[in-house]
Design an enzyme around this catalytic site. Structure first.
Site, short mmCIF file in Angstrom:
data_model
loop_
_atom_site.label_atom_id
_atom_site.label_comp_id
_atom_site.label_asym_id
_atom_site.label_seq_id
_atom_site.Cartn_x
_atom_site.Cartn_y
_atom_site.Cartn_z
N GLU A 1 -3.15 -5.01 -3.28
CA GLU A 1 -3.19 -5.54 -4.13
C GLU A 1 -3.35 -5.28 -5.74
O GLU A 1 -2.15 -5.48 -5.99
CB GLU A 1 -4.86 -6.46 -3.95
CG GLU A 1 -4.59 -7.11 -2.60
CD GLU A 1 -5.24 -5.95 -1.32
OE1 GLU A 1 -4.59 -4.43 -1.44
OE2 GLU A 1 -5.42 -6.98 0.15
N GLU B 1 -0.02 5.36 0.68
CA GLU B 1 -0.91 6.04 0.96
C GLU B 1 -0.06 7.46 0.47
O GLU B 1 0.87 7.90 0.04
CB GLU B 1 -0.72 6.14 2.77
CG GLU B 1 -1.19 4.74 3.31
CD GLU B 1 -1.31 4.28 4.65
OE1 GLU B 1 -0.90 5.29 5.91
OE2 GLU B 1 -2.43 3.21 5.10
N CYS C 1 -4.48 0.85 -2.14
CA CYS C 1 -3.93 -0.97 -2.19
C CYS C 1 -2.98 -1.45 -2.47
O CYS C 1 -2.78 -1.61 -3.56
CB CYS C 1 -5.40 -1.63 -2.26
SG CYS C 1 -6.75 -0.87 -0.92
N CYS D 1 -9.85 -5.68 0.54
CA CYS D 1 -11.63 -4.26 0.52
C CYS D 1 -12.13 -4.12 -0.85
O CYS D 1 -11.95 -5.55 -1.32
CB CYS D 1 -10.72 -2.61 0.46
SG CYS D 1 -10.15 -2.22 -1.05
N CYS E 1 -10.96 -4.03 -4.33
CA CYS E 1 -9.53 -4.58 -4.23
C CYS E 1 -10.01 -5.97 -5.09
O CYS E 1 -9.94 -6.79 -6.29
CB CYS E 1 -8.41 -4.89 -3.58
SG CYS E 1 -7.60 -3.11 -3.55
N ASN F 1 0.64 -0.91 0.06
CA ASN F 1 0.01 0.19 0.15
C ASN F 1 0.86 0.98 0.27
O ASN F 1 1.89 1.39 0.60
CB ASN F 1 -0.78 -0.03 0.96
CG ASN F 1 -0.55 -0.07 2.30
OD1 ASN F 1 0.48 -1.14 2.56
ND2 ASN F 1 -0.81 0.29 4.10
N1 THU Z 1 -5.46 -1.12 3.03
C1 THU Z 1 -4.39 -2.62 1.43
O1 THU Z 1 -3.77 -2.31 0.90
N2 THU Z 1 -5.82 -3.52 0.86
C2 THU Z 1 -6.84 -3.70 1.05
O2 THU Z 1 -7.58 -4.65 0.84
C3 THU Z 1 -7.16 -3.19 2.63
C4 THU Z 1 -6.39 -2.01 3.01
C5 THU Z 1 -4.43 -0.24 3.05
C6 THU Z 1 -5.24 0.84 2.13
C7 THU Z 1 -4.49 2.21 3.64
O3 THU Z 1 -3.23 2.18 3.10
C8 THU Z 1 -4.83 0.95 4.97
O4 THU Z 1 -4.72 -0.78 4.60
C9 THU Z 1 -5.16 1.13 5.66
O5 THU Z 1 -6.87 0.99 5.15
#
Ligand code: THU
Length: 129
Positions: A55, A44, A53, A84, A87, A42
Site C-alpha cells: 500500500e 522485503e 508494504c 497494517c 499503512c 511489498n
Molecule cells: N504487508 C503489506 O504489504 N501490507 C500490509 O498492510 C501488511 C503486510 C507485507 C509486509 C511483509 O512483506 C508481508 O506482508 C508480511 O508481513
C-alpha cells in the site's frame, strides 16, 4: 474503472511482490481522481524492518509521479488480509476519503473505507490546530 477492475490490478501487482522471507505476497492498486492506476507490491529486506508494504509503495510512488488525489485503493493477499496500522496512517494522510477493497487471491473482496479502518487518526489538525 469498476471495483472488480481495480481488484484485478491489485492481483496483477501481487505477482510482482518481492517477499522471499515471509512468502506473503501483497499487491495494491491505487485509483487517482483522474482515473490513473498506480500499482504497488511489498518489497522485503533481509533487514526485516526495511520492508515496505504494498500500500505504501503505491501511495508513495503516486506522490512521486505528481499524483495527490485518490479515490480508491484495492489490496490483494492470499487470504484477504487487512492493511497494517502503518499503512492505515499513510492512507489517512494521503487519501482520507478513499474507499478500500480488500481482496483474496480468488478476487473476492470486501469494501471498507479509510475512515472505518482508522477512526480518530492523528492528522495535520493535531499539529496545526
Ligand atoms: N504487508 C503489506 O504489504 N501490507 C500490509 O498492510 C501488511 C503486510 C507485507 C509486509 C511483509 O512483506 C508481508 O506482508 C508480511 O508481513
Amino acid at each position: 474503472m469498476t471495483a472488480g477492475d481495480l481488484v484485478a490490478q491489485a492481483l496483477k501487482a501481487r505477482t510482482r511482490a518481492y517477499a522471499p522471507y515471509s512468502g506473503y505476497q501483497v499487491g495494491a492498486a491505487l485509483l487517482t481522481e483522474d482515473g490513473d492506476v498506480i500499482l504497488g507490491c511489498n518489497v522485503e529486506n533481509a533487514a526485516y524492518p526495511a520492508t515496505i508494504c504494498a500500500e505504501r509503495v503505491a501511495l508513495t510512488a503516486a506522490v512521486a509521479q505528481g499524483k495527490r488525489r485518490f479515490t480508491a485503493l484495492a489490496v490483494a493477499t492470499r487470504n484477504g488480509g487487512s492493511p497494517c496500522g502503518t499503512c492505515r496512517q499513510v492512507m489517512a494522510e494521503l487519501g482520507p476519503a478513499m474507499v478500500v477493497y480488500i481482496a483474496d487471491e480468488s478476487g473476492a473482496y470486501r469494501t471498507t473505507t479509510v475512515r472505518d479502518l482508522l477512526p480518530d487518526s492523528f492528522d495535520s489538525d493535531n499539529l496545526h490546530p
